[in-house]
Design a protein around this motif. Structure first.
Motif, PDB file in Angstrom:
ATOM      1  N   ALA A   1       0.821  -1.214   0.000  1.00  0.00           N
ATOM      2  CA  ALA A   1       0.000   0.000   0.000  1.00  0.00           C
ATOM      3  C   ALA A   1       0.857   1.267   0.000  1.00  0.00           C
ATOM      4  O   ALA A   1       0.522   2.257  -0.664  1.00  0.00           O
ATOM      5  N   GLN A   2       1.977   1.239   0.727  1.00  0.00           N
ATOM      6  CA  GLN A   2       2.841   2.413   0.833  1.00  0.00           C
ATOM      7  C   GLN A   2       3.436   2.786  -0.531  1.00  0.00           C
ATOM      8  O   GLN A   2       3.499   3.976  -0.888  1.00  0.00           O
ATOM      9  N   LEU A   3       3.838   1.791  -1.288  1.00  0.00           N
ATOM     10  CA  LEU A   3       4.389   2.044  -2.622  1.00  0.00           C
ATOM     11  C   LEU A   3       3.311   2.558  -3.572  1.00  0.00           C
ATOM     12  O   LEU A   3       3.577   3.422  -4.417  1.00  0.00           O
ATOM     13  N   GLU A   4       2.123   2.036  -3.432  1.00  0.00           N
ATOM     14  CA  GLU A   4       1.022   2.497  -4.276  1.00  0.00           C
ATOM     15  C   GLU A   4       0.749   3.976  -4.043  1.00  0.00           C
ATOM     16  O   GLU A   4       0.487   4.729  -4.991  1.00  0.00           O
ATOM     17  N   ASP A   5       0.824   4.411  -2.786  1.00  0.00           N
ATOM     18  CA  ASP A   5       0.597   5.823  -2.485  1.00  0.00           C
ATOM     19  C   ASP A   5       1.712   6.696  -3.049  1.00  0.00           C
ATOM     20  O   ASP A   5       1.457   7.773  -3.592  1.00  0.00           O
ATOM     21  N   ALA A   6       2.948   6.230  -2.919  1.00  0.00           N
ATOM     22  CA  ALA A   6       4.071   6.994  -3.475  1.00  0.00           C
ATOM     23  C   ALA A   6       3.941   7.127  -4.990  1.00  0.00           C
ATOM     24  O   ALA A   6       4.193   8.197  -5.560  1.00  0.00           O
ATOM     25  N   ALA A   7       3.528   6.044  -5.648  1.00  0.00           N
ATOM     26  CA  ALA A   7       3.346   6.083  -7.103  1.00  0.00           C
ATOM     27  C   ALA A   7       2.206   7.021  -7.488  1.00  0.00           C
ATOM     28  O   ALA A   7       2.293   7.748  -8.491  1.00  0.00           O
ATOM     29  N   ALA A   8       1.144   7.047  -6.691  1.00  0.00           N
ATOM     30  CA  ALA A   8       0.013   7.930  -6.988  1.00  0.00           C
ATOM     31  C   ALA A   8       0.436   9.394  -6.905  1.00  0.00           C
ATOM     32  O   ALA A   8       0.050  10.210  -7.756  1.00  0.00           O
ATOM     33  N   VAL A   9       1.241   9.723  -5.910  1.00  0.00           N
ATOM     34  CA  VAL A   9       1.731  11.102  -5.777  1.00  0.00           C
ATOM     35  C   VAL A   9       2.645  11.451  -6.943  1.00  0.00           C
ATOM     36  O   VAL A   9       2.537  12.542  -7.536  1.00  0.00           O
ATOM     37  N   TYR A  10       3.537  10.538  -7.300  1.00  0.00           N
ATOM     38  CA  TYR A  10       4.478  10.796  -8.396  1.00  0.00           C
ATOM     39  C   TYR A  10       3.729  11.032  -9.704  1.00  0.00           C
ATOM     40  O   TYR A  10       4.007  12.000 -10.429  1.00  0.00           O
ATOM     41  N   LYS A  11       2.752  10.185  -9.983  1.00  0.00           N
ATOM     42  CA  LYS A  11       1.990  10.342 -11.220  1.00  0.00           C
ATOM     43  C   LYS A  11       1.210  11.653 -11.227  1.00  0.00           C
ATOM     44  O   LYS A  11       1.099  12.317 -12.272  1.00  0.00           O
ATOM     45  N   ALA A  12       0.699  12.051 -10.061  1.00  0.00           N
ATOM     46  CA  ALA A  12      -0.041  13.317  -9.973  1.00  0.00           C
ATOM     47  C   ALA A  12       0.884  14.513 -10.216  1.00  0.00           C
ATOM     48  O   ALA A  12       0.494  15.484 -10.882  1.00  0.00           O
ATOM     49  N   LEU A  13       2.103  14.446  -9.699  1.00  0.00           N
ATOM     50  CA  LEU A  13       3.056  15.533  -9.928  1.00  0.00           C
ATOM     51  C   LEU A  13       3.426  15.622 -11.406  1.00  0.00           C
ATOM     52  O   LEU A  13       3.494  16.720 -11.979  1.00  0.00           O
ATOM     53  N   LEU A  14       3.654  14.480 -12.033  1.00  0.00           N
ATOM     54  CA  LEU A  14       3.957  14.478 -13.465  1.00  0.00           C
ATOM     55  C   LEU A  14       2.781  15.044 -14.258  1.00  0.00           C
ATOM     56  O   LEU A  14       2.970  15.838 -15.196  1.00  0.00           O
ATOM     57  N   ALA A  15       1.572  14.655 -13.881  1.00  0.00           N
ATOM     58  CA  ALA A  15       0.388  15.130 -14.594  1.00  0.00           C
ATOM     59  C   ALA A  15       0.190  16.634 -14.421  1.00  0.00           C
ATOM     60  O   ALA A  15      -0.416  17.286 -15.287  1.00  0.00           O
ATOM     61  N   SER A  16       0.715  17.190 -13.328  1.00  0.00           N
ATOM     62  CA  SER A  16       0.590  18.631 -13.085  1.00  0.00           C
ATOM     63  C   SER A  16       1.576  19.443 -13.912  1.00  0.00           C
ATOM     64  O   SER A  16       1.524  20.675 -13.898  1.00  0.00           O
ATOM     65  N   GLY A  17       2.463  18.753 -14.615  1.00  0.00           N
ATOM     66  CA  GLY A  17       3.430  19.442 -15.470  1.00  0.00           C
ATOM     67  C   GLY A  17       4.843  19.494 -14.933  1.00  0.00           C
ATOM     68  O   GLY A  17       5.741  20.004 -15.601  1.00  0.00           O
ATOM     69  N   ILE A  18       5.062  18.959 -13.739  1.00  0.00           N
ATOM     70  CA  ILE A  18       6.427  18.927 -13.191  1.00  0.00           C
ATOM     71  C   ILE A  18       7.212  17.829 -13.905  1.00  0.00           C
ATOM     72  O   ILE A  18       6.738  16.705 -14.069  1.00  0.00           O
ATOM     73  N   LYS A  19       8.413  18.149 -14.318  1.00  0.00           N
ATOM     74  CA  LYS A  19       9.226  17.203 -15.069  1.00  0.00           C
ATOM     75  C   LYS A  19       9.851  16.164 -14.144  1.00  0.00           C
ATOM     76  O   LYS A  19      10.233  16.486 -13.015  1.00  0.00           O
ATOM     77  N   ALA A  20       9.989  14.939 -14.644  1.00  0.00           N
ATOM     78  CA  ALA A  20      10.550  13.861 -13.841  1.00  0.00           C
ATOM     79  C   ALA A  20      11.943  14.209 -13.322  1.00  0.00           C
ATOM     80  O   ALA A  20      12.274  13.940 -12.160  1.00  0.00           O
ATOM     81  N   LYS A  21      12.764  14.831 -14.174  1.00  0.00           N
ATOM     82  CA  LYS A  21      14.128  15.156 -13.775  1.00  0.00           C
ATOM     83  C   LYS A  21      14.171  16.186 -12.653  1.00  0.00           C
ATOM     84  O   LYS A  21      15.191  16.335 -11.978  1.00  0.00           O
ATOM     85  N   ASP A  22      13.052  16.900 -12.442  1.00  0.00           N
ATOM     86  CA  ASP A  22      12.982  17.912 -11.392  1.00  0.00           C
ATOM     87  C   ASP A  22      12.340  17.388 -10.112  1.00  0.00           C
ATOM     88  O   ASP A  22      12.071  18.153  -9.187  1.00  0.00           O
ATOM     89  N   ILE A  23      12.087  16.092 -10.075  1.00  0.00           N
ATOM     90  CA  ILE A  23      11.537  15.444  -8.878  1.00  0.00           C
ATOM     91  C   ILE A  23      12.627  14.578  -8.258  1.00  0.00           C
ATOM     92  O   ILE A  23      13.388  13.922  -8.950  1.00  0.00           O
ATOM     93  N   GLY A  24      12.687  14.601  -6.942  1.00  0.00           N
ATOM     94  CA  GLY A  24      13.575  13.705  -6.219  1.00  0.00           C
ATOM     95  C   GLY A  24      12.767  12.940  -5.179  1.00  0.00           C
ATOM     96  O   GLY A  24      11.779  13.453  -4.653  1.00  0.00           O
ATOM     97  N   THR A  25      13.165  11.710  -4.889  1.00  0.00           N
ATOM     98  CA  THR A  25      12.565  10.987  -3.777  1.00  0.00           C
ATOM     99  C   THR A  25      13.540  11.023  -2.612  1.00  0.00           C
ATOM    100  O   THR A  25      14.758  10.960  -2.801  1.00  0.00           O
ATOM    101  N   ILE A  26      13.010  11.132  -1.400  1.00  0.00           N
ATOM    102  CA  ILE A  26      13.843  11.256  -0.208  1.00  0.00           C
ATOM    103  C   ILE A  26      13.091  10.649   0.965  1.00  0.00           C
ATOM    104  O   ILE A  26      11.863  10.746   1.037  1.00  0.00           O
ATOM    105  N   GLY A  27      13.812  10.008   1.853  1.00  0.00           N
ATOM    106  CA  GLY A  27      13.162   9.430   3.018  1.00  0.00           C
ATOM    107  C   GLY A  27      14.182   8.906   4.010  1.00  0.00           C
ATOM    108  O   GLY A  27      15.376   8.815   3.711  1.00  0.00           O
ATOM    109  N   ASP A  28      13.680   8.562   5.200  1.00  0.00           N
ATOM    110  CA  ASP A  28      14.553   8.068   6.258  1.00  0.00           C
ATOM    111  C   ASP A  28      14.056   6.731   6.776  1.00  0.00           C
ATOM    112  O   ASP A  28      12.845   6.486   6.827  1.00  0.00           O
TER     113      ASP A  28
END
Length: 311
Positions: free
Chosen positions: A129-156
């Motif tokens: 479920a956690q990965l599904e949520d991360a993918a949903a956010v990523y796809k939404a950011l891409l759909a909003s026009g943000i470029k993939a190269k301008d996105i970073g993933t980060i976590g602890d």
């Protein structure tokens, strides 16, 4: 690729705060072996305590791709660049609230915005479920026009696992991959085979093998065969074509070997990977940002690494 072992002969008084907080948590967990998941979550929401509030950062509660989030917007940041922050807590505890200040420090240092996910947590919502949520956010950011190269993933910790595994999921989904991945003290090995689980057991004030085993049980439910699934245990993943990767860890933590093995696996696959280990530091020591010099210096190193990627 690059590996740095930062040796600090004297740990700052400010950094001692984190060890003392973790020891307090450990004492409270030991005193209450029947602690409920609600109690665990209340305890780990204290993870925001070590982090000083970053100056000139504003926050916004939102929903992105159906996932509840908190945005961190440093004044003057480039909002066309985003860090997707997945918090730690064994996939079961921690929240956007406990980690928003750390995300704010990182966004400010890098000159970008950050979105902190309240992804679904176990045991109510086991893997994936956690990965599904991360993918949903990523796809939404891409759909909003943000470029993939301008996105970073980060976590602890477990969120560091998600910052890595989510990129593997993006690749499986056929999505263009983000431009950078940053992992603080990532917990990757769901089989618990790391050598520092034993060698650093006396110096890590928080992690214990029984604690990790309990988190694994909640994460996988009844299916322990998932412990070798690359989306749950990225040490079994194929890292060919993976984005530039920055990994850090504390020198006295039990999960140090996970960070070292990740760096080795990524480097073998040709990934531009950097490992920073700071001697004497506890698990997820960057959460001391604004308080301790060791954390602020690490944040500065990450910012320099990220700026070099932009050239």
């Amino acid at each position: 690729m690059k590996s740095m072992e930062q040796t600090t002969k004297i740990i700052s008084k400010e950094a001692e705060y984190l060890r003392a907080l973790y020891q307090d948590w450990s004492d409270r967990m030991e005193a209450n072996p029947n602690m409920t998941i609600a109690d665990f979550r209340s305890l780990f929401d204290e993870w925001e305590k070590p982090t000083f509030e970053p100056e000139d950062v504003t926050y916004k509660t939102d929903k992105v791709g159906g996932v509840d989030v908190i945005w961190a917007y440093p004044i003057g940041c480039d909002k066309s660049k985003v860090l997707i922050y997945t918090h730690g807590g064994g996939f079961a505890v921690g929240s956007s609230t406990s980690h928003r200040k750390l995300a704010g420090h990182m966004a400010k240092a890098l000159g970008v915005s950050s979105v902190v996910l309240d992804y679904r947590r176990s045991p109510e919502n086991p893997f994936p479920a956690q990965l599904e949520d991360a993918a949903a956010v990523y796809k939404a950011l891409l759909a909003s026009g943000i470029k993939a190269k301008d996105i970073g993933t980060i976590g602890d910790s477990a969120g560091g696992n998600l910052a890595i595994a989510s990129v593997l999921k993006f690749r499986e989904l056929g999505l263009e991959l983000p431009g950078a991945v940053i992992a603080f003290s990532p917990w990757l090995d769901m089989e618990l085979t790391g050598s520092t689980l034993e060698s650093n057991a006396a110096t890590d004030a928080l992690i214990t093998v029984p604690l990790l085993q309990g988190m694994i049980g909640m994460f996988f439910g009844d299916d322990s065969t998932k412990a070798r699934n690359p989306f749950a245990n990225p040490l079994h993943a194929d890292f060919n074509g993976f984005p530039p990767l920055y990994i850090n860890a504390g020198g006295v933590e039990m999960l140090l070997d996970d960070a070292r093995r990740l760096h080795a696996r990524a480097t073998e696959a040709g990934v531009q990977a950097t490992l920073s280990v700071v001697d004497g530091m506890q698990h997820v020591f960057p959460c001391l940002a604004g308080r301790a010099p060791e954390a602020d210096e690490e944040v500065s190193r990450i910012a320099a690494w990220y700026q070099a990627l932009q050239k």
